[in-house]
Enzyme design. Structure first.
Site, PDB file in Angstrom:
ATOM      1  N   LYS A 105       0.724  -3.219  -3.154  1.00 20.25           N
ATOM      2  CA  LYS A 105      -0.178  -2.740  -4.134  1.00 20.25           C
ATOM      3  C   LYS A 105      -1.569  -3.650  -3.428  1.00 20.25           C
ATOM      4  O   LYS A 105      -1.540  -4.590  -4.251  1.00 20.25           O
ATOM      5  CB  LYS A 105      -0.529  -2.524  -5.434  1.00 20.25           C
ATOM      6  CG  LYS A 105       0.316  -1.606  -5.692  1.00 20.25           C
ATOM      7  CD  LYS A 105      -0.330  -1.226  -7.464  1.00 20.25           C
ATOM      8  CE  LYS A 105       0.874   0.176  -7.500  1.00 20.25           C
ATOM      9  NZ  LYS A 105       1.847   0.095  -7.817  1.00 20.25           N
ATOM     10  N   ARG A 106      -1.503  -4.191  -2.019  1.00 24.32           N
ATOM     11  CA  ARG A 106      -2.011  -5.587  -1.111  1.00 24.32           C
ATOM     12  C   ARG A 106      -3.711  -4.958  -1.074  1.00 24.32           C
ATOM     13  O   ARG A 106      -3.396  -3.610  -1.165  1.00 24.32           O
ATOM     14  CB  ARG A 106      -1.244  -6.273  -0.353  1.00 24.32           C
ATOM     15  CG  ARG A 106      -0.206  -6.459  -0.622  1.00 24.32           C
ATOM     16  CD  ARG A 106      -0.627  -7.705  -1.562  1.00 24.32           C
ATOM     17  NE  ARG A 106       1.102  -8.905  -1.267  1.00 24.32           N
ATOM     18  CZ  ARG A 106       1.952  -8.799  -2.539  1.00 24.32           C
ATOM     19  NH1 ARG A 106       2.176  -8.185  -3.622  1.00 24.32           N
ATOM     20  NH2 ARG A 106       3.518  -9.491  -2.100  1.00 24.32           N
TER      21      ARG A 106
END
Length: 307
Positions: A105-106
């Site tokens: 989830k960058r």
């Protein structure tokens, strides 16, 4: 890699990924005790317990499934030893020919997203040589900062024939605080879906699906139906099955008529199955066998719903 994912889903008839999201509370005492005896009640001991737990789960399920999804936060909490366990898990899953979806989830601006992408999907150059970092096949991306945060992942992933899943409509209860807000009369998640299509339309696999997919929670099936129509050639990663309440009958909206187009995640519903009344007969010693039984039940549940 999207072609391999589709091929493996067809082969296993299981559009399923096992979420390797281990908390120490999921790990049976005998596994922890063995690790602590060797390395002490330390970060290293905890990481070793996590690694041995993962290995047993993978050994028990790899022939049934196409993919796994390790959530990096569950490893980061144990510092550097935890990240080593994450890398060992990724490598071992590749040895078992599983697709690895790094749930990271960058999402950040330019060079920072580029560094995340290089570390997880690409190669970093060191002098005259280059090396893979974590080397997942797909990653999850937070698009909140727009194209600036997503394009660097595309630039790194596509030459490697790797892919990504963009957070679009997530399964958590408060997702609507932002994702359901109306923008020009439409919910924000629909606008994100249109960007997913735009980002991916030039990057299609031979299977007819894009390397750029979306994350859409199983807990919102009506929205899933809308998003499926908006993104007909985007693969959808579907969290929320099992422990979060969704079941097979909630999933039909996420698939296309060809029976493809989605892969469903279950984490603690599989890896901690031995703690559930349905699988308690396996006991802690049979935690991996319980996980296998949970995968088989999930596959049957989804197959029945899709019929």
């Amino acid at each position: 890699m999207i072609d391999k994912l589709v091929e493996k889903i067809k082969k296993t008839n299981a559009p399923i990924e096992v979420g390797l999201d281990p908390m120490l509370s999921y790990v049976p005492d005998f596994v922890k005790e063995k690790a602590y005896k060797e390395l002490g009640e330390t970060l290293e001991g905890a990481a070793e317990a996590i690694w041995q737990f993962n290995k047993a789960i993978v050994d028990a399920t790899y022939d049934l499934i196409p993919a796994v999804k390790p959530q990096i936060a569950m490893y980061e909490q144990f510092g550097i030893p935890g990240l080593i366990a994450f890398k060992k898990t990724v490598d071992y899953c590749h040895e078992k020919d599983l697709i690895v979806i790094g749930d990271i989830k960058r999402g950040d601006i330019g060079s920072t997203s580029g560094a995340y992408a290089t570390g997880h999907l690409g190669k970093v150059t060191v002098g005259s040589k280059s090396y893979y970092g974590f080397d997942e096949d797909f990653v999850t991306i937070n698009p909140y900062m727009g194209t600036d945060s997503v394009q660097p992942f595309i630039d790194v992933a596509i030459p490697e024939k790797k892919g990504m899943f963009i957070l679009t409509k997530t399964s958590n209860p408060s997702s609507g605080e932002f994702q359901d807000r109306l923008v020009d009369g439409r919910p924000l998640y629909e606008l994100v879906a249109e960007k997913v299509v735009s980002w991916g339309e030039q990057h299609m696999g031979k299977c007819g699906y894009s390397y750029v997919g979306a994350v859409v929670g199983a807990t919102y099936p009506e929205m899933g139906a809308v998003l499926r129509k908006l993104m007909p050639k985007s693969f959808i990663l579907v969290p929320g099955y099992g422990a979060q309440g969704a079941k097979g009958s909630d999933l039909t909206n996420y698939f296309n008529e060809d029976g493809l187009g989605a892969i469903v995640n279950s984490s603690r519903g599989i890896i901690a199955a031995y703690k559930q009344p349905k699988y308690e007969k396996f006991g802690a010693a049979g935690f991996a066998d319980a996980a296998r039984a949970a995968v088989i039940d999930m596959q049957q549940d989804i197959a029945s719903a899709l019929k």
